[in-house]
Design a protein around this motif. Structure first.
Motif, PDB file in Angstrom:
ATOM      1  N   UNK A  10       0.735  -1.199  -0.052  1.00  0.00           N
ATOM      2  CA  UNK A  10      -0.073  -0.092   0.015  1.00  0.00           C
ATOM      3  C   UNK A  10       0.977   1.131  -0.091  1.00  0.00           C
ATOM      4  N   UNK A  11       0.884   1.940  -1.130  1.00  0.00           N
ATOM      5  CA  UNK A  11       1.834   3.034  -1.079  1.00  0.00           C
ATOM      6  C   UNK A  11       0.960   4.509  -1.203  1.00  0.00           C
ATOM      7  N   UNK A  12       1.523   5.108  -0.256  1.00  0.00           N
ATOM      8  CA  UNK A  12       1.046   6.353   0.053  1.00  0.00           C
ATOM      9  C   UNK A  12       1.293   7.514  -0.914  1.00  0.00           C
ATOM     10  N   UNK A  13       0.473   8.022  -1.506  1.00  0.00           N
ATOM     11  CA  UNK A  13       0.791   9.073  -2.431  1.00  0.00           C
ATOM     12  C   UNK A  13       1.385  10.443  -1.877  1.00  0.00           C
ATOM     13  N   UNK A  14       0.797  10.642  -0.761  1.00  0.00           N
ATOM     14  CA  UNK A  14       1.434  11.927   0.095  1.00  0.00           C
ATOM     15  C   UNK A  14       2.728  11.964   0.113  1.00  0.00           C
ATOM     16  N   UNK A  15       3.487  10.713   0.205  1.00  0.00           N
ATOM     17  CA  UNK A  15       4.752  10.898   0.230  1.00  0.00           C
ATOM     18  C   UNK A  15       5.621  11.136  -0.989  1.00  0.00           C
ATOM     19  N   UNK A  16       5.083  11.265  -2.124  1.00  0.00           N
ATOM     20  CA  UNK A  16       5.470  11.613  -3.514  1.00  0.00           C
ATOM     21  C   UNK A  16       5.265  10.334  -4.304  1.00  0.00           C
ATOM     22  N   UNK A  17       5.982  10.675  -5.494  1.00  0.00           N
ATOM     23  CA  UNK A  17       5.871   9.446  -6.553  1.00  0.00           C
ATOM     24  C   UNK A  17       7.283   8.480  -6.318  1.00  0.00           C
ATOM     25  N   UNK A  18       8.195   8.822  -5.614  1.00  0.00           N
ATOM     26  CA  UNK A  18       9.411   8.036  -5.450  1.00  0.00           C
ATOM     27  C   UNK A  18       9.370   6.704  -4.834  1.00  0.00           C
ATOM     28  N   UNK A  19       8.451   6.470  -3.804  1.00  0.00           N
ATOM     29  CA  UNK A  19       8.307   5.242  -3.085  1.00  0.00           C
ATOM     30  C   UNK A  19       7.720   4.291  -4.065  1.00  0.00           C
ATOM     31  N   UNK A  20       6.582   4.600  -5.020  1.00  0.00           N
ATOM     32  CA  UNK A  20       5.918   3.823  -5.825  1.00  0.00           C
ATOM     33  C   UNK A  20       7.042   3.453  -6.932  1.00  0.00           C
ATOM     34  N   UNK A  21       8.005   4.399  -7.491  1.00  0.00           N
ATOM     35  CA  UNK A  21       9.009   4.079  -8.405  1.00  0.00           C
ATOM     36  C   UNK A  21       9.836   3.226  -7.770  1.00  0.00           C
ATOM     37  N   UNK A  22      10.395   3.392  -6.611  1.00  0.00           N
ATOM     38  CA  UNK A  22      11.188   2.295  -5.693  1.00  0.00           C
ATOM     39  C   UNK A  22      10.460   0.872  -5.825  1.00  0.00           C
ATOM     40  N   UNK A  23       9.260   0.539  -5.533  1.00  0.00           N
ATOM     41  CA  UNK A  23       8.527  -0.459  -5.575  1.00  0.00           C
ATOM     42  C   UNK A  23       8.593  -1.414  -7.074  1.00  0.00           C
ATOM     43  N   UNK A  24       8.518  -0.492  -7.881  1.00  0.00           N
ATOM     44  CA  UNK A  24       8.611  -1.205  -9.360  1.00  0.00           C
ATOM     45  C   UNK A  24      10.088  -1.142  -9.786  1.00  0.00           C
ATOM     46  N   UNK A  25      10.926  -0.464  -9.511  1.00  0.00           N
ATOM     47  CA  UNK A  25      12.446  -0.647  -9.756  1.00  0.00           C
ATOM     48  C   UNK A  25      12.545  -2.103  -8.887  1.00  0.00           C
ATOM     49  N   UNK A  26      12.319  -2.154  -7.898  1.00  0.00           N
ATOM     50  CA  UNK A  26      12.622  -3.516  -6.913  1.00  0.00           C
ATOM     51  C   UNK A  26      12.059  -4.466  -7.423  1.00  0.00           C
ATOM     52  N   UNK A  27      11.409  -4.730  -8.547  1.00  0.00           N
ATOM     53  CA  UNK A  27      10.775  -5.818  -8.599  1.00  0.00           C
ATOM     54  C   UNK A  27      11.749  -6.299  -9.944  1.00  0.00           C
ATOM     55  N   UNK A  28      12.604  -5.522 -10.402  1.00  0.00           N
ATOM     56  CA  UNK A  28      13.673  -5.882 -11.566  1.00  0.00           C
ATOM     57  C   UNK A  28      15.015  -6.537 -10.903  1.00  0.00           C
ATOM     58  N   UNK A  29      15.535  -7.534 -11.472  1.00  0.00           N
ATOM     59  CA  UNK A  29      16.738  -8.299 -10.895  1.00  0.00           C
ATOM     60  C   UNK A  29      17.991  -7.297 -10.764  1.00  0.00           C
TER      61      UNK A  29
END
Length: 134
Positions: free
Chosen positions: A115-134
């Motif tokens: 569950x990613x909180x938009x109020x923290x900006x987009x970076x945490x969302x991008x981090x989750x997506x990047x973390x899915x890459x090897x």
């Protein structure tokens, strides 16, 4: 925001993100932020997911609760059944009770959910997506 409750599997291939949202705004933003190797497909209703899943085979399913997703939680949960079993589910929200309820419901499916909180900006969302890459 809530921490992921499951260890996310990593994929060697670029992220393939299926975005459930009323508009393509978030899908376009992700593409701009993460570059051309990331494949993003936006669908505006849960019934369109099945067709998109067969062509995209997503490793991330992103539900944008900030963009007027009209689907009920139970419909979203049922929609997960068409996704590959290791697909990571991200809920993009503004810390609402609705987001918390949906996250808790989807965590019960055994899939990795964050569950990613938009109020923290987009970076945490991008981090989750990047973390899915090897």
């Amino acid at each position: 925001g809530a921490e992921p409750t499951a260890r996310f599997d990593r994929s060697a291939s670029p992220p393939r993100v299926l975005v459930l949202a009323a508009s393509n705004r978030l899908a376009r933003m992700l593409k701009a932020a993460l570059g051309p190797s990331v494949v993003t497909v936006g669908v505006s209703d849960i019934n369109s997911c099945k067709e998109a899943v067969h062509t995209l085979i997503p490793n991330i399913f992103l539900v944008d609760l900030t963009d007027g997703v009209g689907a009920k939680h139970q419909a979203i949960k049922s929609g997960l059944e068409v996704l590959p079993p290791r697909t990571i589910v991200l809920i993009w929200d503004q810390g609402t009770h609705e987001g918390e309820l949906l996250a808790n419901m989807l965590m019960g499916t055994g899939r990795p959910v964050a569950w990613v909180d938009r109020r923290e900006g987009v970076d945490p969302l991008l981090d989750h997506i990047r973390a899915s890459q090897g």
